[in-house]
Every structure is written in structure tokens, then in C-alpha cells.
Design an enzyme around this catalytic site. Structure first.
Site, PDB file in Angstrom:
ATOM      1  N   VAL A 131       0.869  -1.162  -0.072  1.00  0.00           N
ATOM      2  CA  VAL A 131      -0.038  -0.224  -0.037  1.00  0.00           C
ATOM      3  C   VAL A 131       0.972   1.149  -0.096  1.00  0.00           C
ATOM      4  O   VAL A 131       1.771   1.384   0.940  1.00  0.00           O
ATOM      5  CB  VAL A 131      -0.815  -0.009   1.093  1.00  0.00           C
ATOM      6  CG1 VAL A 131      -1.819   1.213   1.165  1.00  0.00           C
ATOM      7  CG2 VAL A 131      -1.929  -1.288   1.151  1.00  0.00           C
ATOM      8  N   CYS A 132       0.669   2.066  -1.010  1.00  0.00           N
ATOM      9  CA  CYS A 132       1.446   3.377  -1.011  1.00  0.00           C
ATOM     10  C   CYS A 132       2.764   3.133  -0.927  1.00  0.00           C
ATOM     11  O   CYS A 132       3.603   2.340  -1.972  1.00  0.00           O
ATOM     12  CB  CYS A 132       1.057   4.348   0.028  1.00  0.00           C
ATOM     13  SG  CYS A 132      -0.905   4.592  -0.155  1.00  0.00           S
ATOM     14  N   GLN A 133       3.706   3.768  -0.119  1.00  0.00           N
ATOM     15  CA  GLN A 133       4.986   3.505  -0.151  1.00  0.00           C
ATOM     16  C   GLN A 133       5.382   1.947   0.422  1.00  0.00           C
ATOM     17  O   GLN A 133       6.353   1.420  -0.160  1.00  0.00           O
ATOM     18  CB  GLN A 133       5.538   4.253   1.218  1.00  0.00           C
ATOM     19  CG  GLN A 133       7.104   4.048   1.596  1.00  0.00           C
ATOM     20  CD  GLN A 133       7.573   4.688   2.718  1.00  0.00           C
ATOM     21  OE1 GLN A 133       7.011   4.504   3.748  1.00  0.00           O
ATOM     22  NE2 GLN A 133       8.656   5.374   2.625  1.00  0.00           N
TER      23      GLN A 133
END
Length: 338
Positions: A131-133
Site C-alpha cells: 500500500v502506497c510507500q
């Protein structure tokens, strides 16, 4: 143009008074239990251990509560309902003594250890979801050890930060991140929250708190969901200084994933080495990870990649009604086929 708000100052006062009376609930809406520790994280299990394992790698920047915000907007719950035993690697705040933790410590250490533990306990390779980073961290693991996972899913992962609409990359240009962390040590969660809020000041300021008054007559569950969102946005953990500097420099300044220049402890990270199936999702109006940054993954991996663009902004990818009605059923069907 949106109609004018009918909320009054009295409504806002009433809702603030109610918020003060609501007790702070557990961070977990969905029941979980810790099952093992890595050097810098706790591995939590949600769901039936008899189901196929799926490991979530979350960002180092925020806490993962956004994935389990409320019973009807829980990514974790959707995945469990889809027939998976969900695991979450919950990062420990680094503390001053661990300011020198780098990306390799998290990727070659904690993530690799968690993947190996799951493969051993389930006698099956786990699905990996970043998720994301955390999507970048998961991609790095998949590139270095593609044979250790069953599939890879990325949600709003910044792959190509060279586009003109990437505001985080624009902010990063010209900053000496090594000098910054040399003077500050770890990077505070409060400081990062201020930076993120500055990218969309109206939506995360007057507009958002104007909407708070509309909750004056809502039930406690709706108000608690709002307060959980506030804690998620503004109560983030500190980041290990070295890992922050490495990520900002390599991903946002050097665009290293696209240029094949990222290396971890001397090991080259090449997205073309990812031959496992990939599901890559993004939000079409994301102000943090613009579509172009995420879409670039499709043409870089060595295997098949399923793309999924969802209308809406960054948070809608996790808590939006459209995401829970469309994206996650599509993802679950894809996971079952792999």
C-alpha cells in the site's frame, strides 16, 4: 457548484462535545492477534488460518488504521470475506536508537522474514499486497525474491515520479535529505502530516471541518469513523531518518525504479525481474500518487500485470464506497484465480 451548508455553529459545538465524550476505541475494528515478531515489526493475523495467506505491507509513513476504518469500509474485512487469511506487518516506531535503519533493513530483513514465516506456517506461498510507500517496499521484495510469493498487488504505489503533476517529487527536488536527517535524526510524523496537508489545504482544512458539523445528528459510529480518520491523518509515527532519506532521494529525486538504479545492500532492484502475476491499482484523481506514477508499473514488470484505475482520490481507494463495491471484488476474483 455544491449547495451552501445548512450547518450552524451550534451544530459544530454539539458534535465536538459528543466527540469528546466518545471513548477512544481499539485501533482494530476487525479482530486480530499478533503471531510473531521481526526485528522492526509485529506480524498480526486476521481471519481463518486455514485460508490462503495474504500479507499486507503498509507504508512506513502512516499507521494502517485506514485499512480497517469501520465495519463497512474495511479493506481487511473485505479480503477476509473473500476467503483469505490476512496478515499485516505493523511497523514499530524507530526511536532515536534506530535512526540508522535503512530500506534494506525493512525489505531484506522484516519483509523477507515475514514472507518466509508465512510460507513455512501455511506450507504455501503468500500473496503480497503493498500500500502506497509499502507498495514500493513490496515491489523491491518481489524483484529480489520473486519465487517466494504467489502474487503481488500494489495500491497507489509511486513507480514513475518523473511526471510533471507529481507534487511530492516537485517538493523533493533540491532538498538535501542526507543533511536534513543528519541534523534532525528521525523525521517526525507530525512534520510529515503537515507537508501532506499542505498539498490539499482546502479539502483537508475548511472543507473537511465544515463537514464535521453535518455529523451533529449522526450516530456514534459515524462520528467515531471521522475521529479515527483524524487520528490516522495527524497521529503518524516517526520515520527512521536513514530510510526516509533513502526513499526520498532514490524514489523521488532519482526516479530509481524507472531507471533501474536502485540497489539494496549491493543487490540491484529490477522490476523486470518480477515474473509473478501483478495487480496494480490507482486512483484517477490522486494528489499524492498521480495516475502516471502508478501506471508505469505495467510496462516494467516481467510478467502479466492487471491494471485497475478507480475514479476518485487517494483515500477513496481504501475507504470509498466505489472501491468496496468494485475494486475489492475485482481484486478478490483476481487473487482467487492465482
Amino acid at each position: 457548484m455544491a449547495p451552501p451548508s445548512t450547518s450552524s455553529p451550534d451544530d459544530l459545538q454539539r458534535v465536538l462535545a459528543r466527540a469528546a465524550r466518545i471513548s477512544r476505541r481499539s485501533e482494530d475494528i476487525t479482530p486480530s492477534e499478533p503471531v510473531t515478531e521481526t526485528d522492526n515489526a509485529t506480524l498480526h493475523r486476521y481471519g481463518d488460518p486455514g485460508d490462503p495467506p495474504l500479507l499486507i505491507i503498509y507504508s512506513l509513513v502512516n499507521r494502517p488504521a485506514i485499512l480497517d476504518l469501520s465495519p463497512d469500509r474495511s479493506v481487511v474485512a473485505r479480503l477476509i470475506e473473500g476467503g483469505f487469511c490476512v496478515y499485516l506487518l505493523a511497523w514499530h516506531p524507530p526511536g532515536a536508537a534506530r535512526r540508522y535503519l535503512g530500506l534494506a533493513d525493512y525489505i531484506l530483513g522484516d519483509i523477507a522474514d515475514a514472507v518466509d514465516w508465512l510460507a513455512d506456517r501455511h506450507a504455501a506461498l503468500p500473496h503480497l499486497l503493498g500500500v502506497c510507500q509499502g507498495g514500493v517496499l513490496a515491489l523491491c521484495h518481489a524483484a529480489l525474491a520473486p519465487e517466494r510469493i504467489r502474487s503481488l498487488t500494489t495500491l497507489a504505489a509511486p513507480i514513475d515520479t518523473g511526471s510533471t503533476d507529481d507534487r511530492l517529487a516537485q517538493l523533493a527536488r533540491g532538498v538535501d535529505f542526507d543533511a536534513l536527517v543528519a541534523s534532525t535524526g528521525n523525521i517526525t510524523g507530525q512534520g510529515l502530516a503537515t507537508v501532506f496537508a499542505s498539498l490539499k489545504p482546502f479539502a483537508l482544512g475548511p472543507q473537511r471541518y465544515g463537514g464535521l458539523a453535518a455529523l451533529a445528528d449522526a450516530d456514534d459510529a459515524a462520528l467515531e469513523a471521522f475521529m479515527r480518520m483524524e487520528r490516522w491523518m495527524y497521529d503518524g509515527p516517526d520515520l527512521a531518518g536513514r530510510a526516509f532519506a533513502e526513499f526520498a532521494r532514490e524514489i523521488y529525486q532519482h526516479n530509481a525504479l524507472m531507471h533501474d538504479t536502485l540497489a539494496l545492500d549491493g543487490l540491484p532492484v529490477r522490476l523486470a525481474a518480477i515474473e509473478t502475476p501483478v495487480f496494480n491499482a490507482w486512483a484517477e484523481h490522486d494528489h499524492l500518487v498521480p495516475p502516471a506514477a502508478a501506471q508505469a508499473l505495467t510496462r516494467r514488470t516481467g510478467g502479466a500485470c492487471r491494471d485497475y484505475g478507480l475514479p476518485g482520490g487517494h483515500l477513496g481507494l481504501f475507504i470509498g464506497g466505489r472501491a468496496h463495491k468494485q475494486l475489492y471484488p475485482a481484486l478478490i476474483d483476481w487473487l482467487r484465480s492465482h
